[in-house]
Design an enzyme around this catalytic site. Structure first.
Site, PDB file in Angstrom:
ATOM      1  CE1 TYR A   1      -1.061  36.893  13.444  1.00  0.00           C
ATOM      2  CE2 TYR A   1      -1.645  38.080  11.445  1.00  0.00           C
ATOM      3  CZ  TYR A   1      -0.884  37.973  12.585  1.00  0.00           C
ATOM      4  OH  TYR A   1       0.059  38.917  12.870  1.00  0.00           O
TER       5      TYR A   1
ATOM      6  CG  ASP B   1     -12.178  28.392  11.416  1.00  0.00           C
ATOM      7  OD1 ASP B   1     -11.859  27.745  10.401  1.00  0.00           O
ATOM      8  OD2 ASP B   1     -11.572  29.415  11.783  1.00  0.00           O
TER       9      ASP B   1
ATOM     10  N   GLY C   1      -7.800  28.010   8.913  1.00  0.00           N
ATOM     11  CA  GLY C   1      -7.589  28.114  10.359  1.00  0.00           C
ATOM     12  C   GLY C   1      -6.969  26.835  10.907  1.00  0.00           C
TER      13      GLY C   1
ATOM     14  CG  ASP D   1     -18.269  26.750   4.252  1.00  0.00           C
ATOM     15  OD1 ASP D   1     -17.248  26.374   3.661  1.00  0.00           O
ATOM     16  OD2 ASP D   1     -18.849  27.842   4.005  1.00  0.00           O
TER      17      ASP D   1
ATOM     18  CB  SER E   1      -8.897  44.578   3.551  1.00  0.00           C
ATOM     19  OG  SER E   1      -7.633  44.783   2.992  1.00  0.00           O
TER      20      SER E   1
ATOM     21  CE1 TYR F   1      -9.051  39.854   1.451  1.00  0.00           C
ATOM     22  CE2 TYR F   1      -7.659  41.751   0.982  1.00  0.00           C
ATOM     23  CZ  TYR F   1      -8.317  40.950   1.891  1.00  0.00           C
ATOM     24  OH  TYR F   1      -8.266  41.234   3.226  1.00  0.00           O
TER      25      TYR F   1
ATOM     26  CE  LYS G   1     -11.886  40.605   3.664  1.00  0.00           C
ATOM     27  NZ  LYS G   1     -11.955  40.212   5.059  1.00  0.00           N
TER      28      LYS G   1
HETATM   29  N1  UFG Z   1       7.136  42.014  -0.054  1.00  0.00           N
HETATM   30  C1  UFG Z   1       8.413  41.817  -0.513  1.00  0.00           C
HETATM   31  N2  UFG Z   1       8.875  40.535  -0.548  1.00  0.00           N
HETATM   32  C2  UFG Z   1       8.131  39.460  -0.161  1.00  0.00           C
HETATM   33  C3  UFG Z   1       6.813  39.692   0.316  1.00  0.00           C
HETATM   34  C4  UFG Z   1       6.343  40.987   0.368  1.00  0.00           C
HETATM   35  O1  UFG Z   1       9.132  42.744  -0.875  1.00  0.00           O
HETATM   36  O2  UFG Z   1       8.636  38.327  -0.259  1.00  0.00           O
HETATM   37  C5  UFG Z   1       6.625  43.392   0.001  1.00  0.00           C
HETATM   38  C6  UFG Z   1       5.366  43.601  -0.808  1.00  0.00           C
HETATM   39  O3  UFG Z   1       5.688  43.869  -2.151  1.00  0.00           O
HETATM   40  C7  UFG Z   1       4.725  44.764  -0.077  1.00  0.00           C
HETATM   41  C8  UFG Z   1       5.166  44.579   1.384  1.00  0.00           C
HETATM   42  O4  UFG Z   1       6.266  43.685   1.328  1.00  0.00           O
HETATM   43  O5  UFG Z   1       5.262  45.960  -0.534  1.00  0.00           O
HETATM   44  C9  UFG Z   1       4.089  43.959   2.245  1.00  0.00           C
HETATM   45  O6  UFG Z   1       3.592  42.809   1.587  1.00  0.00           O
HETATM   46  P1  UFG Z   1       2.573  41.788   2.269  1.00  0.00           P
HETATM   47  O7  UFG Z   1       2.302  40.709   1.277  1.00  0.00           O
HETATM   48  O8  UFG Z   1       3.080  41.396   3.613  1.00  0.00           O
HETATM   49  O9  UFG Z   1       1.274  42.674   2.515  1.00  0.00           O
HETATM   50  P2  UFG Z   1       0.409  43.535   1.491  1.00  0.00           P
HETATM   51  O10 UFG Z   1       0.651  44.975   1.821  1.00  0.00           O
HETATM   52  O11 UFG Z   1       0.604  43.122   0.095  1.00  0.00           O
HETATM   53  O12 UFG Z   1      -1.067  43.080   1.863  1.00  0.00           O
HETATM   54  C10 UFG Z   1      -1.565  43.070   3.191  1.00  0.00           C
HETATM   55  C11 UFG Z   1      -2.558  41.932   3.332  1.00  0.00           C
HETATM   56  C12 UFG Z   1      -3.735  42.140   2.450  1.00  0.00           C
HETATM   57  C13 UFG Z   1      -4.323  43.503   2.691  1.00  0.00           C
HETATM   58  C14 UFG Z   1      -3.277  44.564   2.603  1.00  0.00           C
HETATM   59  C15 UFG Z   1      -3.856  45.869   3.012  1.00  0.00           C
HETATM   60  O13 UFG Z   1      -1.950  40.706   3.003  1.00  0.00           O
HETATM   61  O14 UFG Z   1      -4.707  41.163   2.730  1.00  0.00           O
HETATM   62  O15 UFG Z   1      -2.188  44.269   3.454  1.00  0.00           O
HETATM   63  O16 UFG Z   1      -2.873  46.804   3.238  1.00  0.00           O
HETATM   64  F1  UFG Z   1      -5.273  43.760   1.776  1.00  0.00           F
END
Ligand code: UFG
Length: 329
Positions: free
Chosen positions: A11, A31, A36, A51, A117, A141, A145
């Site tokens: 992405y 990749d 991907g 890899d 991250s 995770y 990082k």
């Molecule tokens: N959420 C929901 N419902 C869903 C999915 C997500 O309410 O179905 C909420 C989560 O609880 C969170 C927010 O939406 O509060 C964002 O969730 P994401 O899964 O989109 O993203 P995250 O903040 O959990 O994580 C992302 C990346 C990680 C990274 C992180 C750093 O996926 O790899 O941001 O901020 F580490």
């Protein structure tokens, strides 16, 4: 000389490759296509399906191409999965970084730009999060990082490899022409999941937790456009080319939006009512993650273009509505 982009079919990697090519850079992609997509590859680019844990193949790439710097996007990214399968993450992310740096030092490649991250901070001590704040990851995770950053620091001190570590907050959106975008299997990220509702692929979006100490009770995140993340990598390359010393930077907008605000914005962008259900908290989710992005703006001269969450969602919607099955369309 060329830039080797590890994870260039993913992405954020694929968006960065587009910008490198636009800037006239020569690009080589490595990749393994485990997450991907072949269809995300730019046709003009030399591609090695391999890899990064295979040092022989990395050394072959360095022998066959004059590589000036490596952009490293090739890592697993799901915090939730990492709690269940930590060794999968330590192997690919940490060991992958080790092998990559071994190959780089053995072949005399001395610059690396790394996808880190916000997860390295864990539960933040204060908002906005500053680069000097405590790092205490709350899942494997984020730990990988942080360890990858630590490995680069010690290898840098011993072998003169300079690095820029870019700590992304919530990557979102897609290139404005809609030709590449976000396509994860399974999808766990909020914005693509919300957009599956108006696409008819999902009945509703579940809001994970409505009792957080935030104004509307839902989690707040800092959504940063993938095109702006990509441009930060080009700024980081210029910084290292100009002799800049190893450093790490937050990449965020500095503004936070709650889950409910994102759903409201998606309703406006799509013009459709998005059904929601209230669910339990997801384990390990901090209430608020918002970056202080001043350091990257000042030192890297990074100037993000997207400051409006509706515009970010509009670019994601443009990708998803034209590719409802992602790259399988
Ligand atoms: N959420 C929901 N419902 C869903 C999915 C997500 O309410 O179905 C909420 C989560 O609880 C969170 C927010 O939406 O509060 C964002 O969730 P994401 O899964 O989109 O993203 P995250 O903040 O959990 O994580 C992302 C990346 C990680 C990274 C992180 C750093 O996926 O790899 O941001 O901020 F580490």
């Amino acid at each position: 000389m060329a830039i080797l982009v590890c994870g260039g079919a993913g992405y954020i990697g694929s968006h960065t490759v587009r910008q490198l090519l636009e800037a006239g850079e020569e690009v080589v992609i490595a990749d393994n296509l485990s997450t991907g997509h072949r269809a995300a590859l730019s046709p003009a680019v030399k591609f090695y399906e391999c890899d990064i844990r295979d040092k022989d193949v990395l050394k072959k790439i360095f022998a066959e191409n004059k590589i000036e710097a490596v952009f490293h996007f090739a890592a697993y990214i799901e915090a939730g999965e990492s709690v269940i399968k930590p060794l999968k993450y330590f192997n690919n992310n940490v060991y992958g970084m080790q092998v990559l740096l071994e190959a780089m030092t053995e072949c005399g490649v001395d610059k690396i730009i790394f996808s880190s991250s916000a997860a390295v901070y864990g539960e933040p001590e204060r908002i906005p999060i500053d680069e000097g704040d405590k790092t205490f990851p709350t899942n494997p995770y984020g730990e990988t990082k942080l360890i990858m950053e630590t490995i680069m620091r010690w290898v840098g001190a011993a072998h003169g490899v300079r690095y820029v570590s870019l700590r992304y907050f919530n990557a979102s959106g897609a290139i404005e022409d809609g030709s590449i975008g976000e396509d994860h299997h399974p999808e766990t990220h909020l914005i693509p999941l919300i957009l599956q509702v108006p696409l008819g692929k999902r009945d509703h979006i579940t809001i994970f937790g409505t009792d957080y100490p935030t104004p509307d009770g839902t989690c707040i995140r800092d959504y940063i456009h993938v095109v702006d993340l990509a441009s930060a990598h080009l700024c980081a390359l210029n910084y290292l080319r100009g002799g800049g010393e190893s450093n790490h930077f937050n990449l965020g907008s500095g503004s936070g939006f709650s889950v409910k605000q994102i759903i409201d914005a998606a309703q406006k962008v799509t013009g459709q009512k998005i059904k929601t259900e209230l669910g339990d908290r997801r384990a390990g989710d901090p209430a608020r993650l918002v970056a202080s992005g001043d350091k990257a703006r000042k030192i890297l001269a990074w100037a993000p273009r997207f400051d409006d969450v509706e515009k970010i969602i509009a670019t994601a919607w443009n990708w998803h509505r034209t590719h409802p099955k992602g790259y399988d369309d």
